[in-house]
Design an enzyme around this catalytic site. Structure first.
Site, mmCIF file in Angstrom:
data_model
loop_
_atom_site.group_PDB
_atom_site.id
_atom_site.type_symbol
_atom_site.label_atom_id
_atom_site.label_comp_id
_atom_site.label_asym_id
_atom_site.label_seq_id
_atom_site.Cartn_x
_atom_site.Cartn_y
_atom_site.Cartn_z
ATOM 1 N N VAL A 11 0.691 -1.362 -0.073
ATOM 2 C CA VAL A 11 -0.003 -0.006 -0.020
ATOM 3 C C VAL A 11 0.984 1.347 -0.125
ATOM 4 O O VAL A 11 0.807 2.223 -0.687
ATOM 5 C CB VAL A 11 -0.908 -0.044 1.382
ATOM 6 C CG1 VAL A 11 -1.708 1.266 1.309
ATOM 7 C CG2 VAL A 11 -2.243 -1.146 1.003
ATOM 8 N N GLU A 155 -7.872 2.026 1.827
ATOM 9 C CA GLU A 155 -7.250 1.706 0.471
ATOM 10 C C GLU A 155 -8.002 0.431 0.082
ATOM 11 O O GLU A 155 -8.369 -0.545 0.609
ATOM 12 C CB GLU A 155 -5.879 1.157 0.903
ATOM 13 C CG GLU A 155 -5.064 0.695 -0.523
ATOM 14 C CD GLU A 155 -5.292 1.775 -1.530
ATOM 15 O OE1 GLU A 155 -4.444 2.932 -1.301
ATOM 16 O OE2 GLU A 155 -5.669 1.752 -2.620
ATOM 17 N N ASN A 230 -14.512 -5.414 2.186
ATOM 18 C CA ASN A 230 -13.859 -6.366 2.299
ATOM 19 C C ASN A 230 -14.606 -7.775 2.435
ATOM 20 O O ASN A 230 -14.764 -8.847 2.029
ATOM 21 C CB ASN A 230 -12.624 -6.422 3.001
ATOM 22 C CG ASN A 230 -11.486 -5.806 2.160
ATOM 23 O OD1 ASN A 230 -11.563 -5.719 0.879
ATOM 24 N ND2 ASN A 230 -10.152 -5.976 2.790
ATOM 25 N N PHE A 271 -16.127 -11.062 -8.436
ATOM 26 C CA PHE A 271 -16.195 -11.922 -7.187
ATOM 27 C C PHE A 271 -17.321 -12.905 -7.078
ATOM 28 O O PHE A 271 -17.854 -13.390 -5.883
ATOM 29 C CB PHE A 271 -16.129 -10.807 -6.123
ATOM 30 C CG PHE A 271 -14.961 -10.449 -5.780
ATOM 31 C CD1 PHE A 271 -14.416 -9.523 -6.673
ATOM 32 C CD2 PHE A 271 -14.048 -10.482 -4.990
ATOM 33 C CE1 PHE A 271 -13.067 -8.934 -6.490
ATOM 34 C CE2 PHE A 271 -12.654 -10.108 -4.833
ATOM 35 C CZ PHE A 271 -12.173 -9.450 -5.724
ATOM 36 N N GLY A 279 -7.798 -16.174 -0.366
ATOM 37 C CA GLY A 279 -6.519 -16.320 0.383
ATOM 38 C C GLY A 279 -5.982 -14.741 0.232
ATOM 39 O O GLY A 279 -6.863 -13.707 -0.010
ATOM 40 N N CYS A 282 -5.761 -10.003 3.227
ATOM 41 C CA CYS A 282 -6.934 -8.845 3.541
ATOM 42 C C CYS A 282 -8.003 -9.651 4.099
ATOM 43 O O CYS A 282 -8.660 -9.194 5.247
ATOM 44 C CB CYS A 282 -7.044 -7.889 2.587
ATOM 45 S SG CYS A 282 -5.539 -7.149 1.840
HETATM 46 C C1 UGA Z 1 -8.678 -7.320 -1.695
HETATM 47 C C2 UGA Z 1 -9.824 -6.327 -1.971
HETATM 48 O O1 UGA Z 1 -10.207 -6.846 -3.317
HETATM 49 C C3 UGA Z 1 -9.187 -4.761 -2.201
HETATM 50 O O2 UGA Z 1 -10.137 -3.923 -2.506
HETATM 51 C C4 UGA Z 1 -8.565 -4.474 -0.798
HETATM 52 O O3 UGA Z 1 -8.193 -3.125 -1.175
HETATM 53 C C5 UGA Z 1 -7.713 -5.522 -0.356
HETATM 54 O O4 UGA Z 1 -8.278 -6.667 -0.374
HETATM 55 C C6 UGA Z 1 -6.979 -4.828 0.802
HETATM 56 O O5 UGA Z 1 -7.988 -4.974 1.664
HETATM 57 O O6 UGA Z 1 -5.760 -4.617 1.056
HETATM 58 P P1 UGA Z 1 -6.634 -8.447 -2.511
HETATM 59 O O7 UGA Z 1 -6.432 -9.125 -1.290
HETATM 60 O O8 UGA Z 1 -5.267 -7.894 -3.186
HETATM 61 O O9 UGA Z 1 -7.598 -7.294 -2.792
HETATM 62 O O10 UGA Z 1 -6.960 -9.524 -3.771
HETATM 63 P P2 UGA Z 1 -8.487 -9.953 -4.529
HETATM 64 O O11 UGA Z 1 -8.404 -9.520 -5.872
HETATM 65 O O12 UGA Z 1 -9.699 -9.347 -3.993
HETATM 66 O O13 UGA Z 1 -8.567 -11.350 -4.085
HETATM 67 C C7 UGA Z 1 -8.675 -12.145 -2.895
HETATM 68 C C8 UGA Z 1 -8.629 -13.470 -2.882
HETATM 69 O O14 UGA Z 1 -10.093 -13.844 -3.562
HETATM 70 C C9 UGA Z 1 -7.797 -14.324 -3.856
HETATM 71 O O15 UGA Z 1 -7.213 -15.192 -3.224
HETATM 72 C C10 UGA Z 1 -8.479 -14.490 -5.053
HETATM 73 O O16 UGA Z 1 -8.176 -15.946 -5.860
HETATM 74 C C11 UGA Z 1 -10.313 -14.864 -4.336
HETATM 75 N N1 UGA Z 1 -11.143 -14.589 -5.322
HETATM 76 C C12 UGA Z 1 -11.491 -13.702 -5.962
HETATM 77 C C13 UGA Z 1 -11.799 -15.866 -5.603
HETATM 78 O O17 UGA Z 1 -11.715 -17.006 -4.959
HETATM 79 N N2 UGA Z 1 -13.110 -15.494 -6.314
HETATM 80 C C14 UGA Z 1 -13.396 -14.422 -6.830
HETATM 81 O O18 UGA Z 1 -14.415 -14.273 -7.832
HETATM 82 C C15 UGA Z 1 -12.571 -13.317 -6.695
#
Ligand code: UGA
Length: 452
Positions: A11, A155, A230, A271, A279, A282
């Protein structure tokens, strides 16, 4: 404007590089001197697409330091972007945050400084940071009437698309009780709010991006917005995984179901990818923190708690599916494709691959792994794990009784599946992300399965 950023993690560094790219003068501070030395030498401690390019462009506006005395006195805005890692109770560890607040209090010097919480912090932390700052400042013999206000600016960037999300956000949320702090942050973010900057060629402005809305709230609301966002995203994923379990039993196709419900604009398509579940640093931490905060008020969060339980169950389902297929796991060889918690990052925090590998090792499985980017970090953070690391996906498949696609890296979509199938002892693939083409793999001679 002159800006200081405390913390050079995902961040902090992304925020610093973006603000410097927009023309602000940015000092990035980290108490880890080795990180600062690396950054000064142009080395980036994390993997994030385009960060190196943007850093090179923004470099004339950036300084790196480990000294509060250098970074803080001139800064009009100080961002706190330090880690708040989870503790066993689910509540985040606020040690770094409190150290940062005290150190800032020791050095603020301007007639008005806005201190902004960008770390994800429990509701109420804004007030707490304010009191730490005040105490630290009031203890200074050299205090000179400097004023400051605390703001919360949560963020929403995702790892892997961090720069895109920072330059083209859906919204900017600012929580502050002082109007003056809001005005300062409005000026700081103006190029993003009005989208007046020239977009980098490698990060073009999407056609759909117009003026970015800014939401100004009180401190507590801004803090809760971050957790609620989140938690909502996390439960969207767990919801589709719960439906996925039923879909499997009734013979429905969960991807079609997700598409069908996602086309309803009230629900939206994102999502809703079913699979191994979430995972990363966050969702797990923030849902736990939300539950912990609610507990402090005597409240329960049954929906968020269920989302967590369903997410944990998805990992177990990987083992169950493998058991179903292979009958006996002890003595088998199983390959995992992907270690990072999602593609385009090397982050392994709460990565499903680590959990799944451990569950398999515990059952006497020989585990082979591959990841295009995260292997170095894996060796640093999990070097003692009994797995065999392979240079490419084809090598992983050698002698395997099963392969599991854990992280949907693009390069896995177009592998030479026929030759992979031939190298395996039994050509079974469990696609944990609904990322591969079932027909193509079946034609290539593999038995293809998904979690739902
Ligand atoms: C997440 C949020 O999306 C951000 O908006 C936020 O800023 C961030 O946390 C934070 O709090 O700092 P991030 O953890 O980087 O972001 O990643 P994501 O793209 O949200 O994915 C999170 C997890 O969900 C991954 O393991 C991904 O594989 C999984 N996921 C995502 C699924 O299993 N299915 C989906 O449809 C989408």
């Amino acid at each position: 404007m002159r800006v200081a950023i405390i913390g050079t993690g995902y961040v902090g560094l992304t925020t610093g590089v973006c603000l410097a790219f927009l023309g602000h003068s940015v000092s990035c501070l980290d108490t880890d001197a080795s990180k600062i030395e690396a950054l000064k030498a142009g080395k980036i401690p994390i993997y994030e697409p385009n960060l190196a390019e943007l850093l090179a462009e923004a470099a004339p506006n950036m300084r790196f330091t480990s000294s509060y005395g250098e970074a803080i006195p001139d800064a009009e805005v100080v961002f706190i972007a330090v880690g708040t890692p989870p503790t066993p109770s689910g509540a985040p560890n606020l040690e770094y945050l409190s150290q940062a607040a005290r150190s800032i209090g020791q050095c603020v010097n301007r007639d008005f400084t806005v201190v902004v919480n960008k770390s994800t912090v429990p509701i109420g932390s804004g007030n707490w940071v304010g009191s730490l700052l005040r105490d630290s400042y009031n203890n200074r013999p050299d205090r000179n009437g400097a004023e400051f206000a605390v703001a919360s600016n949560p963020e929403f960037l995702r790892e892997g698309t961090a720069l895109h999300d920072s330059l083209y956000p859906d919204r900017i949320v600012i929580g502050a009780d002082a109007q003056r702090a809001l005005e300062v942050l409005y000026s700081l973010y103006r190029p993003i709010l009005d989208q007046t900057f020239t977009a980098p060629t490698y990060l073009p402005r999407p056609d759909s991006v117009g003026a970015v809305p800014m939401l100004s709230t009180d401190l507590a609301s801004a803090e809760l917005i971050k957790y609620a966002a989140n938690a909502f995203l996390a439960l969207k994923i767990s919801f589709i995984n719960e439906i996925g379990l039923l879909a499997e039993r009734v013979g429905a196709n969960i991807s079609e179901v997700a598409r069908g419900i996602g086309l309803d604009s009230r629900i939206g398509p994102r999502f809703l990818s079913a699979g191994i579940g979430w995972g990363g640093s966050c969702f797990g931490k923030d849902t736990a923190a939300l539950i912990a905060t609610a507990g402090e008020y005597g409240l329960q969060m049954p929906i968020v708690e269920s989302a967590k339980r369903i997410n944990a169950r998805q990992r177990d389902r990987v083992v169950e599916k493998l058991l179903q297929e292979l009958k006996i796991l002890k003595g088998r060889t199983i390959g995992l494709l992907g270690l990072a918690f999602k593609p385009n990052t090397d982050d392994l925090r709460e990565a499903p691959a680590i959990e799944i590998a451990q569950k398999l090792i515990d059952r006497g499985v020989r585990v082979k792994v591959h990841d295009p980017i995260a292997v170095d970090r894996f060796l640093k953070e999990h070097g003692d794990m009994q797995v065999q690391i392979c240079d490419n996906a084809a090598d992983v498949s050698e002698d395997c009784d099963a392969l599991v696609l854990v992280t949907e890296w693009n390069e896995y979509r177009d592998l030479d599946w026929e030759s992979i199938g031939k190298r395996m002892r039994s050509p079974f693939i469990l696609d944990g992300r609904h990322a591969l083409d079932r027909d193509k793999l079946t034609r290539a001679g593999l038995r293809y399965a998904t979690l739902s």
